[in-house]
Design an enzyme around this catalytic site. Structure first.
Site, short mmCIF file in Angstrom:
data_model
loop_
_atom_site.label_atom_id
_atom_site.label_comp_id
_atom_site.label_asym_id
_atom_site.label_seq_id
_atom_site.Cartn_x
_atom_site.Cartn_y
_atom_site.Cartn_z
N VAL A 88 0.81 -1.23 0.00
CA VAL A 88 0.00 0.00 0.00
C VAL A 88 0.84 1.27 0.00
O VAL A 88 0.33 2.35 -0.29
CB VAL A 88 -1.00 0.05 1.19
N ASN A 114 -7.26 -1.11 5.41
CA ASN A 114 -7.01 -1.72 6.72
C ASN A 114 -5.52 -1.86 7.04
O ASN A 114 -5.15 -1.83 8.21
CB ASN A 114 -7.69 -3.10 6.76
N SER A 166 -8.06 4.18 14.49
CA SER A 166 -7.72 3.63 15.81
C SER A 166 -8.22 4.62 16.85
O SER A 166 -8.40 5.81 16.55
CB SER A 166 -6.20 3.49 15.93
N TYR A 179 2.56 6.96 15.61
CA TYR A 179 1.35 6.25 15.17
C TYR A 179 0.07 7.09 15.33
O TYR A 179 -0.72 7.19 14.38
CB TYR A 179 1.27 4.94 15.95
N LYS A 183 -2.77 8.28 12.51
CA LYS A 183 -4.18 7.89 12.65
C LYS A 183 -5.09 9.12 12.74
O LYS A 183 -6.23 9.10 12.26
CB LYS A 183 -4.37 6.95 13.84
N ILE A 212 -7.68 -4.80 20.03
CA ILE A 212 -8.27 -5.96 19.36
C ILE A 212 -7.22 -7.08 19.38
O ILE A 212 -6.02 -6.82 19.16
CB ILE A 212 -8.65 -5.63 17.90
N1 NAD Z 1 -5.14 -4.75 16.73
C1 NAD Z 1 -5.49 -3.64 17.34
O1 NAD Z 1 -5.58 -3.60 18.58
C2 NAD Z 1 -5.78 -2.39 16.54
C3 NAD Z 1 -6.34 -1.30 17.22
C4 NAD Z 1 -6.63 -0.15 16.52
C5 NAD Z 1 -6.38 -0.09 15.17
N2 NAD Z 1 -5.83 -1.14 14.53
C6 NAD Z 1 -5.59 -1.01 13.09
O2 NAD Z 1 -6.24 -2.06 12.42
C7 NAD Z 1 -5.52 -2.37 11.23
C8 NAD Z 1 -5.21 -3.85 11.20
O3 NAD Z 1 -4.50 -4.18 12.36
P1 NAD Z 1 -4.23 -5.69 12.83
O4 NAD Z 1 -4.21 -5.66 14.31
O5 NAD Z 1 -5.12 -6.62 12.12
O6 NAD Z 1 -2.72 -5.84 12.33
P2 NAD Z 1 -1.88 -7.10 11.81
O7 NAD Z 1 -0.45 -6.72 11.94
O8 NAD Z 1 -2.36 -8.36 12.46
O9 NAD Z 1 -2.30 -7.16 10.27
C9 NAD Z 1 -1.93 -6.12 9.40
C10 NAD Z 1 -1.80 -6.68 8.01
O10 NAD Z 1 -1.39 -5.60 7.15
C11 NAD Z 1 -0.37 -6.08 6.29
N3 NAD Z 1 0.48 -4.98 5.82
C12 NAD Z 1 1.42 -4.32 6.53
N4 NAD Z 1 2.05 -3.44 5.73
C13 NAD Z 1 1.46 -3.53 4.51
C14 NAD Z 1 1.68 -2.88 3.28
N5 NAD Z 1 2.65 -1.96 3.13
N6 NAD Z 1 0.91 -3.21 2.22
C15 NAD Z 1 -0.08 -4.16 2.36
N7 NAD Z 1 -0.30 -4.82 3.49
C16 NAD Z 1 0.46 -4.51 4.57
C17 NAD Z 1 0.40 -7.07 7.13
O11 NAD Z 1 1.17 -7.95 6.34
C18 NAD Z 1 -0.71 -7.76 7.90
O12 NAD Z 1 -1.24 -8.87 7.19
C19 NAD Z 1 -4.28 -1.47 11.23
O13 NAD Z 1 -4.53 -0.32 10.44
C20 NAD Z 1 -4.14 -1.09 12.68
O14 NAD Z 1 -3.46 0.14 12.85
C21 NAD Z 1 -5.53 -2.30 15.18
#
Ligand code: NAD
Length: 281
Positions: A88, A114, A166, A179, A183, A212
């Site tokens: 991305v 995402n 987030s 971060y 966001k 999450i």
């Molecule tokens: N898990 C949480 O507690 C939480 C809380 C708030 C927000 N978020 C947001 O939710 C989203 C997903 O988080 P998650 O917890 O599932 O994370 P995760 O790390 O489990 O999954 C993220 C996915 O994005 C992919 N990715 C990373 N860089 C990329 C790139 N340059 N191009 C394409 N794909 C790429 C990774 O390979 C991975 O599969 C993120 O934007 C994160 O900031 C997560």
């Protein structure tokens, strides 16, 4: 079931975690799903999981057409799934994924931005590289996605974009820089584009998840001196005494992507069990 029938959805970072849960939920609701993911092996694995899950639950799939996981041939389930290696941070890579989606299933109706990474630093010891890689994925990545699908959505006069922000977009935890800055930018981008393209019936919304349970969260706990204590401290902070599940974010994404939310635009829905409403820890 079928709340997203006949829709084509592209989800970035869909190889695991919240993105994978969104892709599965969308497929179960009848959408054709494109998993635009940096790590193609996880995306292909998730595509296979979706095919199996949809076969098990008997989902008919968008237009009732057979599934593909890599564009190479039909699969046995009703789901339509395509995994595309995508970075991305690279505009051309995201545009390539959109073209692949169009070739496989038709115009993209729904985009979920995402993909995201945690970059948690002390501001004054953070390197320039930390700043750049955070913004490259967490903000540029969202814009690259929007820019790739908006011309088509605007031309067709329909579309829904869901950006995964987030609660860091509203609340600050010291030592988590930059971060939350990125966001905050995602919310700004959501509001700006939502207003810009509202006259063309293109809705742009965000979801702000709290904690999450994904690999991202486990990696953070595991990086602490006492991972078990860090996990427990996180749970103790939650009004519901648990953290969220990826499926619980996915449910909100289904709603925002669907025709059930036609007048929700330039908005953000928080999915955090009430944590951000809590005044005292
Ligand atoms: N898990 C949480 O507690 C939480 C809380 C708030 C927000 N978020 C947001 O939710 C989203 C997903 O988080 P998650 O917890 O599932 O994370 P995760 O790390 O489990 O999954 C993220 C996915 O994005 C992919 N990715 C990373 N860089 C990329 C790139 N340059 N191009 C394409 N794909 C790429 C990774 O390979 C991975 O599969 C993120 O934007 C994160 O900031 C997560």
């Amino acid at each position: 079931m079928n709340r997203l029938a006949n829709k084509v959805a592209l989800i970035t970072g869909a190889g695991r975690g919240i993105g994978a849960a969104i892709a599965l939920a969308f497929a179960r609701e009848g959408a054709a799903v494109v998993l635009a993911e940096l790590d193609i092996e996880t995306a292909q694995r998730t595509a296979r999981d979706i095919e199996v899950a949809c076969r098990t639950s008997g989902v008919p799939g968008a237009n009732g057409v057979s599934a593909t996981s890599d564009g190479s041939g039909p699969a046995a389930s009703g789901a339509k799934v395509l995994a595309v290696q995508t970075d991305v941070t690279q505009s051309a890579s995201v545009q390539h994924a959109v073209r692949e989606a169009e070739n496989a299933f038709g115009a993209v109706d729904v985009l979920v931005n995402n993909a995201g990474i945690n970059v948690f630093c002390d501001p004054l010891t953070m390197t320039d590289d930390d700043w750049r890689r955070c913004f490259a994925v967490d903000l540029d990545g969202v814009w690259n996605g929007c820019r790739a699908v908006l011309p088509g959505m605007v031309e067709r006069g329909a579309g829904s974009i869901v950006n995964i922000a987030s609660t860091h977009a509203f609340k600050i935890i010291p030592g988590c820089f930059p971060y939350p800055v990125a966001k905050h930018g995602v919310i700004g981008l959501t509001r700006a584009l939502g207003i810009e393209y509202a006259p063309r019936n293109v809705r742009v919304n965000a979801i702000a998840p709290g904690y999450i349970e994904t690999q991202l969260t486990h990696d953070w706990w595991n990086g602490q001196a006492d991972p078990a204590a860090a996990r427990q401290a996180t749970l103790d902070l939650q009004p519901m005494k648990r953290i969220g599940r990826p499926e619980e974010v996915a449910m909100t994404a289904v709603f925002l992507a669907s025709d059930e939310a036609p007048f929700i635009n330039a908005s953000c829905i928080t999915v955090d069990g009430g944590r951000s409403a809590l005044y005292h820890d």
